[in-house]
Write a protein that holds these residues in place. Structure first.
Motif, PDB file in Angstrom:
ATOM      1  N   ARG A   1      44.525  43.828  44.024  1.00 33.74           N
ATOM      2  CA  ARG A   1      43.315  43.016  44.250  1.00 33.74           C
ATOM      3  C   ARG A   1      43.634  41.537  44.043  1.00 33.74           C
ATOM      4  NH1 ARG A   1      39.761  46.027  41.913  1.00 33.74           N
ATOM      5  NH2 ARG A   1      40.195  45.376  39.797  1.00 33.74           N
TER       6      ARG A   1
ATOM      7  N   VAL B   1      43.256  38.617  46.846  1.00 31.18           N
ATOM      8  CA  VAL B   1      42.405  37.437  46.620  1.00 31.18           C
ATOM      9  C   VAL B   1      43.255  36.162  46.639  1.00 31.18           C
ATOM     10  CG1 VAL B   1      40.803  36.316  45.016  1.00 31.18           C
ATOM     11  CG2 VAL B   1      40.657  38.775  45.389  1.00 31.18           C
TER      12      VAL B   1
ATOM     13  N   ASN C   1      29.710  35.772  43.426  1.00 32.34           N
ATOM     14  CA  ASN C   1      28.894  36.869  43.958  1.00 32.34           C
ATOM     15  C   ASN C   1      29.547  37.521  45.170  1.00 32.34           C
ATOM     16  OD1 ASN C   1      26.896  36.638  42.006  1.00 32.34           O
ATOM     17  ND2 ASN C   1      25.720  35.168  43.203  1.00 32.34           N
ATOM     18  N   ILE C   2      30.114  36.733  46.048  1.00 41.63           N
ATOM     19  CA  ILE C   2      30.788  37.269  47.240  1.00 41.63           C
ATOM     20  C   ILE C   2      31.976  38.139  46.822  1.00 41.63           C
ATOM     21  CG2 ILE C   2      32.224  36.649  49.240  1.00 41.63           C
ATOM     22  CD1 ILE C   2      30.339  34.168  49.547  1.00 41.63           C
ATOM     23  N   LEU C   3      32.772  37.653  45.895  1.00 48.12           N
ATOM     24  CA  LEU C   3      33.930  38.415  45.428  1.00 48.12           C
ATOM     25  C   LEU C   3      33.502  39.709  44.747  1.00 48.12           C
ATOM     26  CD1 LEU C   3      36.211  35.537  44.078  1.00 48.12           C
ATOM     27  CD2 LEU C   3      36.619  36.949  46.105  1.00 48.12           C
ATOM     28  N   LYS C   4      32.443  39.622  43.972  1.00 50.82           N
ATOM     29  CA  LYS C   4      31.940  40.819  43.276  1.00 50.82           C
ATOM     30  C   LYS C   4      31.410  41.859  44.265  1.00 50.82           C
ATOM     31  CE  LYS C   4      29.815  41.082  39.050  1.00 50.82           C
ATOM     32  NZ  LYS C   4      28.807  40.688  38.059  1.00 50.82           N
ATOM     33  N   ARG C   5      30.596  41.411  45.227  1.00 50.66           N
ATOM     34  CA  ARG C   5      30.032  42.340  46.230  1.00 50.66           C
ATOM     35  C   ARG C   5      31.098  42.976  47.099  1.00 50.66           C
ATOM     36  NH1 ARG C   5      25.525  38.500  47.293  1.00 50.66           N
ATOM     37  NH2 ARG C   5      26.870  37.787  48.955  1.00 50.66           N
ATOM     38  N   SER C   6      32.172  42.238  47.342  1.00 54.10           N
ATOM     39  CA  SER C   6      33.246  42.752  48.215  1.00 54.10           C
ATOM     40  C   SER C   6      34.212  43.642  47.442  1.00 54.10           C
ATOM     41  CB  SER C   6      34.006  41.612  48.861  1.00 54.10           C
ATOM     42  OG  SER C   6      34.721  40.884  47.882  1.00 54.10           O
ATOM     43  N   GLY C   7      34.032  43.737  46.128  1.00 52.81           N
ATOM     44  CA  GLY C   7      34.929  44.542  45.321  1.00 52.81           C
ATOM     45  C   GLY C   7      36.221  43.835  44.960  1.00 52.81           C
ATOM     46  N   LEU C   8      36.289  42.535  45.224  1.00 57.51           N
ATOM     47  CA  LEU C   8      37.507  41.772  44.934  1.00 57.51           C
ATOM     48  C   LEU C   8      37.369  40.948  43.654  1.00 57.51           C
ATOM     49  CD1 LEU C   8      38.385  40.564  48.542  1.00 57.51           C
ATOM     50  CD2 LEU C   8      39.491  42.391  47.230  1.00 57.51           C
TER      51      LEU C   8
END
Length: 183
Positions: A7, A11, A175-182
């Motif tokens: 991950r 990223v 938030n984007i990273l969290k929602r994408s699982g990254l």
């Protein structure tokens, strides 16, 4: 390879690409005595990469993104200076964020880290300008220092841009990273 390490590599690659795009696409030239500075998103995105990925992977993303820009846009001879700047900024940002226990629930922590990132860039860019003046433009040291001081308004504009963009982008990007699982 562990999922967490994979991950981080993913990223890191994403940040390197975004940093490269952020400096390549958005540029506003700023007059200066030494170098060809311009306002761009690359420094802010590098600071964000460091905040999300830590010193090692964050500085790698910044070095790849900014360094690749330098190599592909006529700054190859000074790309190493950019990479040194990234490492210094990464060390300072990482230290401050660790002292704050990476606690981003307090918005002032992000404001402080953003300020430190922009402020540190003022000093690294000054050093970069002095080295460029002496090594690449043939100036005497005192003339390079004067030229670097005269070029500081351009650096300050870039530092303010870094400060503002880190504050604006940190939470949405988290938030984007969290929602994408990254994240």
């Amino acid at each position: 390879m562990h999922n967490n390490q994979l991950r981080k590599i993913i990223v890191t690659a994403l940040f390197a690409a975004i940093i490269f795009i952020g400096i390549s696409v958005f540029q506003i030239p700023i007059p200066a005595m030494i170098g060809r500075p311009f306002v761009h998103f690359g420094n802010a995105l590098t600071a964000l990469a460091i905040m999300f990925l830590g010193f090692g992977y964050g500085s790698l993303a910044g070095a790849i993104g900014l360094g690749l820009f330098d190599v592909t846009h006529g700054y190859a001879s000074t790309a190493y200076l950019t990479i040194i700047e990234v490492i210094i900024v990464a060390a300072v940002v990482t230290l401050v964020f660790r002292l704050l226990r990476r606690d981003d629930t307090k918005k002032w922590h992000i404001v402080l880290v953003a300020f430190v990132a922009g402020f540190t860039k003022i000093f690294t860019s000054f050093g970069n300008s002095v080295i460029e003046g002496v090594a690449y433009e043939g100036m005497q040291l005192h003339a390079a220092v004067v030229g670097a001081i005269a070029s500081e308004p351009a650096t300050i504009v870039n530092s303010i841009t870094t400060f503002v963009l880190v504050m604006i982008l940190y939470y949405p990007l988290k938030n984007i990273l969290k929602r994408s699982g990254l994240g």
